[in-house]
Write an enzyme that holds these catalytic residues in place. Sequence first.
Site, PDB file in Angstrom:
ATOM      1  CG  HIS A 176      -1.669  -1.162   1.633  1.00 15.18           C
ATOM      2  ND1 HIS A 176      -2.952  -1.615   0.711  1.00 15.18           N
ATOM      3  CD2 HIS A 176      -1.617  -2.214   2.362  1.00 15.18           C
ATOM      4  CE1 HIS A 176      -3.528  -2.675   1.048  1.00 15.18           C
ATOM      5  NE2 HIS A 176      -2.748  -3.021   2.299  1.00 15.18           N
TER       6      HIS A 176
HETATM    7  C1  BDR Z   1      -3.019   1.277   5.283  1.00 13.47           C
HETATM    8  O1  BDR Z   1      -3.191   0.992   6.647  1.00 13.47           O
HETATM    9  C2  BDR Z   1      -2.031   0.544   7.266  1.00 13.47           C
HETATM   10  O2  BDR Z   1      -2.243  -0.307   8.232  1.00 13.47           O
HETATM   11  C3  BDR Z   1      -0.749   0.508   6.257  1.00 13.47           C
HETATM   12  O3  BDR Z   1       0.413   0.826   6.803  1.00 13.47           O
HETATM   13  C4  BDR Z   1      -1.271   1.405   5.150  1.00 13.47           C
HETATM   14  O4  BDR Z   1      -1.056   2.774   5.087  1.00 13.47           O
HETATM   15  C5  BDR Z   1      -3.700   0.334   4.435  1.00 13.47           C
HETATM   16  O5  BDR Z   1      -4.954   0.446   4.735  1.00 13.47           O
END
Ligand code: BDR
Length: 313
Positions: A240
């Site tokens: 992500h």
């Molecule tokens: C996002 O949520 C966090 O847990 C991760 O680091 C990322 O930024 C994904 O939904």
Amino acid sequence: MEKIILDVDTGIDDALAIILAEESGQLDILGITAVNGNVPVDTVMTNTKKMIQLMKQDSYTVYRGASRPLVRDAFHEFLVHGRDGLGGALAGMEVEPGDPQLFAPDFIIEQVKKYPGEVTLIMVGPLTNLALAIQKAPEALKKVKQVVIMGGLVQKAGFGNTLPTSEFNIFADAEAARIVFHAGLPVKLISLDVTTQTFLTREHIEQLKGTYYYDFVLKSTEIYRKYTKEKLGMDGCALHDPLTVGVVLDPTLVKTAKYYVDVETKGELSYGQTICDFRNLLKKEPNVEICLDVDAERFVEMFLKVLGKKEVR
Ligand code: BDR
Ligand code: CA
């Protein structure tokens, strides 16, 4: 070189995003700002300092930001990232105590004023720091070059990762996200629709064997990969936050379009949902550039190439 501030809640994929930004050699990192999110902000500070140490970098620093969301109670993600936020990967590393006096939102304001039209904000945690900066200096913040945010989902309704409707970063401070989306800034949203397609498998990680970051990537992602395997049956993890940095490095990785997007802050089932008005039913001006598609293969290739550059010394 593009001037950036990286706002993080480090976090395993935040850590990978930090490495990608640093090792790309293409970004002028003005500083890193820490926010409450995956783990409490004190842990985010420690983890981010550890990353700076791991990268053997001393030309920028990490600024402490918000320790809680604007309105709601803090919400963390220990299941995915582990209690320490890095899956125990750097448990033995010590970092210097003592932080800069400047509060992260004030650092953001200071840098945007210093370099009008030049600063890209890469936001890969809840949006509390940026919302606080906007509340304090709304006109100054309009001088930002762009804001690239990992958050939300707009096309794949029902495939959230915190609620069926909602993604973690937006859910963790929906009131802040709402302020950011309505502040008149050039916002690009790197949502779950595309980030879940950029998937790092165990086999990909093996391609890093013999290089500097191999051990860290293997160890830090272990808990995250295990979580994903239980949920989806695949040994790997979504990139992500690294994709969000990737889009700044190469905007052609994603196909985008601008629409009106708002954030649900009241819904019982849908708190933190990012709602995109694809049909312009609300007759509002488009405010967010969303991603419609991603060249996932090309991004994972870029990620492995950049992380694999550094030799073991
Ligand atoms: C996002 O949520 C966090 O847990 C991760 O680091 C990322 O930024 C994904 O939904
Ligand atoms: Ca994050």
